[in-house]
Design an enzyme around this catalytic site. Structure first.
Site, PDB file in Angstrom:
ATOM      1  N   LYS A 115       0.817  -1.214   0.000  1.00 12.62           N
ATOM      2  CA  LYS A 115       0.000   0.000   0.000  1.00 12.62           C
ATOM      3  C   LYS A 115       0.847   1.260   0.000  1.00 12.62           C
ATOM      4  CE  LYS A 115      -4.364  -1.524   2.003  1.00 12.62           C
ATOM      5  NZ  LYS A 115      -5.386  -1.253   3.023  1.00 12.62           N
ATOM      6  N   LYS A 207      -5.771  -9.945  -7.801  1.00 13.79           N
ATOM      7  CA  LYS A 207      -6.952 -10.009  -6.935  1.00 13.79           C
ATOM      8  C   LYS A 207      -8.053  -9.083  -7.411  1.00 13.79           C
ATOM      9  CE  LYS A 207      -7.146  -9.250  -2.646  1.00 13.79           C
ATOM     10  NZ  LYS A 207      -6.914  -8.850  -1.256  1.00 13.79           N
ATOM     11  N   LYS A 210     -11.210  -3.181  -5.306  1.00 13.99           N
ATOM     12  CA  LYS A 210     -12.046  -1.985  -5.451  1.00 13.99           C
ATOM     13  C   LYS A 210     -11.302  -0.884  -6.185  1.00 13.99           C
ATOM     14  CE  LYS A 210     -10.435  -0.205  -1.113  1.00 13.99           C
ATOM     15  NZ  LYS A 210     -10.126  -1.092  -0.030  1.00 13.99           N
TER      16      LYS A 210
END
Ligand code: TRP
Length: 344
Positions: A115, A207, A210
């Site tokens: 991240k 994956k 969103k």
């Protein structure tokens, strides 16, 4: 070690676009566990702000996750549904855990590395400390079982390490305060099922996420029947027919993903799916998958929309859940203060 009452805790971040991965990887498990356990399900808004969130968007996302919980079948009267920021004890216990956890442990967290990306110097301190807050979420209720997706396994292991170190570091004080040989349970992850890792519909090696710029990469919980049908029909596949055995899925990530999704939505295994569809071409299989996905997800999306129309109801659920959660969390914090030697 002491016996702890079994209790389930889990959290979902209100950061937009709840999708099939969240649903199959976590929410369906939350629903099932209601039958056997006391459950606490939390909209983790304090975690959301580790990355900047526009306030109006955050507020609407908190309500959206709450609506998704209820629409999926979580009963906020029998169990507890609330948002993290309404129970200050989460942040309070997280501070204590910041003083228990070691920097070396946090440095190993792969999610932070992903991240934070290349510009790590510019990531928030909160993003780095994220896993100690997660440990506090769970342990402030002394929860024993945590349904999560595969990606949260490492954070769960860190929660166990923190609980264990707290129990060791303060063992004398824990015993003299009447808590026996351990104050915190070592929480166990509950990760199972054919589709705990749901992959992108456009790229079976990534994956479902969103934040993927292509909305065709995911099935959102809020998608209607037309959107579901379009996305499944456009999903990437390979030219071969479906195999009749699991081994035949090796090296075919897109096929594997669609079979896993079908299995999970149908409450069965991939073996079952291949027994039924082995030898079928993708266009037939996709038609069956569209029907199944519309049947299972369509009503949830519609119910979410209906609930989201009643903000007063959603906010009342969160307030009631927070009031009940706070009672439990406050008890833990009182004991933690006694164990640490704080005057109160
Ligand atoms: N980190 C989890 C996720 O992104 C969300 C979360 C926060 C959580 N606190 C938790 C999950 C406690 C389980 C238990 O999916």
């Amino acid at each position: 070690m002491a016996k702890f009452v079994e209790r389930v805790f889990s959290g979902v971040q209100p950061t937009g676009n709840l999708h099939l991965g969240n649903y199959l990887g976590a929410i369906t498990k939350f629903v099932a566990l209601q039958e056997t356990h006391d459950c606490i399900y939390c909209v983790v808004d304090l975690h959301a702000i580790t990355v900047a969130q526009p306030p109006a968007v955050l507020k609407s996302n908190i309500r959206e996750v709450t609506a998704a919980f209820i629409a999926s079948g979580i009963d906020p009267r029998k169990h507890i549904v609330f948002n993290q920021s309404q129970v200050a004890e989460h942040a309070e216990l997280a501070w204590v855990f910041n003083c228990v956890a070691r920097i070396g442990w946090l440095n190993r967290m792969t999610q932070f590395k992903e991240k934070a990306g290349k510009d790590r110097e510019n990531a928030s301190l909160g993003l780095y400390a994220y896993p100690t807050l997660m440990a506090a979420d769970i342990l402030v209720y002394r929860a024993t079982h945590v349904p999560v997706g595969e990606d949260q396994k490492q954070h769960l292991e860190l929660s166990r390490d923190i609980a264990q170190k707290f129990n060791n570091d303060f063992s004398d004080s824990i015993a003299s305060n009447g808590f026996g040989d351990a104050f915190f349970p070592l929480p166990e992850p509950l990760i199972q099922g054919p589709a705990t890792r749901v992959m992108s519909l456009r790229d079976g090696s990534k994956k479902m996420s969103k934040s993927d710029p292509s909305d065709y990469s995911r099935l959102n919980l809020s998608d209607d029947a037309d959107a579901i049908a379009q996305k499944v029909r456009k999903a990437k596949t390979d030219p071969d027919a479906l195999p009749s055995e699991i081994a035949g899925l090796a090296g075919r990530p897109e096929a594997d993903n669609l079979v896993g999704i079908y299995a999970a939505l149908n409450d069965g295994s991939k073996e079952d799916v291949l027994r039924e569809f082995g030898g079928a071409n993708f266009s037939n299989f996709k038609s069956a998958l569209v029907d199944l996905a519309v049947e299972k997800l369509g009503p949830i999306g519609a119910e979410m929309k209906r609930i989201q129309g009643d903000i007063a109801y959603i906010d009342a659920v969160l307030k009631d859940g927070s009031d009940r959660a706070r009672v439990l969390a406050a008890q833990t914090m009182t004991s933690v203060k006694d164990i640490l030697g704080f005057v109160r």
